[in-house]
Each structure stands twice: as C-alpha cells, then as structure tokens.
Design a protein around this motif. Structure first.
Motif, mmCIF file in Angstrom:
data_model
loop_
_atom_site.group_PDB
_atom_site.id
_atom_site.type_symbol
_atom_site.label_atom_id
_atom_site.label_comp_id
_atom_site.label_asym_id
_atom_site.label_seq_id
_atom_site.Cartn_x
_atom_site.Cartn_y
_atom_site.Cartn_z
ATOM 1 N N GLU A 12 0.809 -1.225 0.000
ATOM 2 C CA GLU A 12 0.000 0.000 0.000
ATOM 3 C C GLU A 12 0.842 1.276 0.000
ATOM 4 O OE1 GLU A 12 -3.280 -0.075 -0.481
ATOM 5 O OE2 GLU A 12 -3.205 -2.255 -0.478
ATOM 6 N N ARG A 44 -0.407 2.934 -8.786
ATOM 7 C CA ARG A 44 -1.752 2.664 -8.247
ATOM 8 C C ARG A 44 -2.462 1.595 -9.078
ATOM 9 N NH1 ARG A 44 -2.052 8.597 -7.923
ATOM 10 N NH2 ARG A 44 -1.529 9.145 -5.792
ATOM 11 N N GLU A 51 -3.590 -2.050 -7.721
ATOM 12 C CA GLU A 51 -5.000 -2.436 -7.810
ATOM 13 C C GLU A 51 -5.161 -3.777 -8.530
ATOM 14 O OE1 GLU A 51 -8.885 -2.454 -7.048
ATOM 15 O OE2 GLU A 51 -7.472 -1.002 -6.246
ATOM 16 N N GLU A 52 -4.433 -3.953 -9.621
ATOM 17 C CA GLU A 52 -4.583 -5.182 -10.396
ATOM 18 C C GLU A 52 -4.025 -6.412 -9.677
ATOM 19 O OE1 GLU A 52 -4.139 -6.792 -14.950
ATOM 20 O OE2 GLU A 52 -4.033 -4.656 -14.530
ATOM 21 N N ARG A 80 -3.362 -6.622 -6.219
ATOM 22 C CA ARG A 80 -3.628 -6.616 -4.776
ATOM 23 C C ARG A 80 -4.119 -7.975 -4.244
ATOM 24 N NH1 ARG A 80 -6.403 -2.002 -4.109
ATOM 25 N NH2 ARG A 80 -4.727 -0.915 -3.053
#
Length: 160
Positions: A135, A150, A154-155, A157
């Motif tokens: 994060e 980011r 996101e992809e 995570r």
C-alpha cells in the motif's frame, strides 16, 4: 524542440517482486539525487525480446534475482503508459521517447535476502533496497509514475 506528442513510448517491463510475507521489493535509484524516491525493478524490452524473458533479465540485472528464484503469478491485462515531465523529455533515452508503455509482472520471490545483489550488473541502478508494504508504493515513487503504481497495485492486490 521536437513536438513531444509525436514521440513514441519506450516499450518496457516492470516487476512487482513480493516476498513470502507479502512485502514488495523497492530500490532507491542511484541517479535520482532530487528526492527520496524508491521504485520497483523495470526496464526496456530489447528488440524481438519476449515480455517474460525481458522481465527475468531486468530483474536479474537490477536485483541479482535469478530466474529460478522467482515465479511469475500474473501480468497486467493492458499496457500502462506514463509521460515524462517536460523537463526530462530530451534528457532520458537520448530524447527518443515521450515516456514508457509498460507490461507489469507480479513475481513471488522464492530466494532469501542474501540472494539480492544490487551489483549483479554494471553499472548498478539501485544504491539500496528494502521490502515495503504494498500500500505504500504510490507514496514512494516519483510523482509522474504514481498513477501507474496505483494501477499495478490495484490489479495485483488480491494476489499479493
């Protein structure tokens, strides 16, 4: 001065290398003297080079992590693009590119910290390295790459 919009994007791969504890490798670039910026391994794709082969090569060159010490778990569905800030266009990559188009890979590191060797390739790209919480990645990278970090986070995570 060239019209930047006519320049192509440099083909590139990036690697989110994750250790067994779910932390991500970041290195501090040797050539960045203007901030405390850290990044994941990345680099250009050679002419005719397979994406996965490029990712393995770049990972080895920048971290010393060998092919057998990483398992790629995923790849971004689409290329991620970023533009260089105006002041860097013309200074990087001999002025041939406006930014990069990147394919990102998520790799599970199966070695030990002693396997990481920033001097595996000359000249080294990183002066130091560390494992960080995923994060934190967007906060560690130079501002013009935050959007890409980011999107990668996101992809990947759910797999970290």
């Amino acid at each position: 001065m060239k019209d930047v919009s006519t320049l192509p994007y440099r083909p590139c791969v990036g690697i989110m290398l994750v250790n067994p504890h779910g932390k991500v490798f970041v290195g501090k670039r040797i050539d960045n003297r203007e901030g405390d910026w850290w990044q994941m391994p990345q680099g250009g794709i050679d002419e005719g080079e397979d994406l996965r082969a490029a990712a393995h090569r770049e990972l080895w060159e920048e971290t010393g992590v060998a092919r057998e010490q990483v398992t790629f778990l995923s790849q971004t569905r689409e290329e991620l693009l970023y533009d260089l800030p105006e002041e860097l266009v013309g200074k990087l990559w001999k002025g041939k590119y406006r930014g990069q188009r990147q394919h990102w890979f998520l790799g599970r590191f199966e070695g030990t910290d002693t396997d990481i060797d920033l001097n595996a390739h000359r000249p080294p790209e990183f002066s130091e390295w560390k494992w960080v919480e995923a994060e934190l990645l967007p906060d560690l990278i130079v501002p013009f790459k935050k959007r890409v970090y980011r999107a990668v986070l996101e992809e990947f995570r759910a797999l970290i």
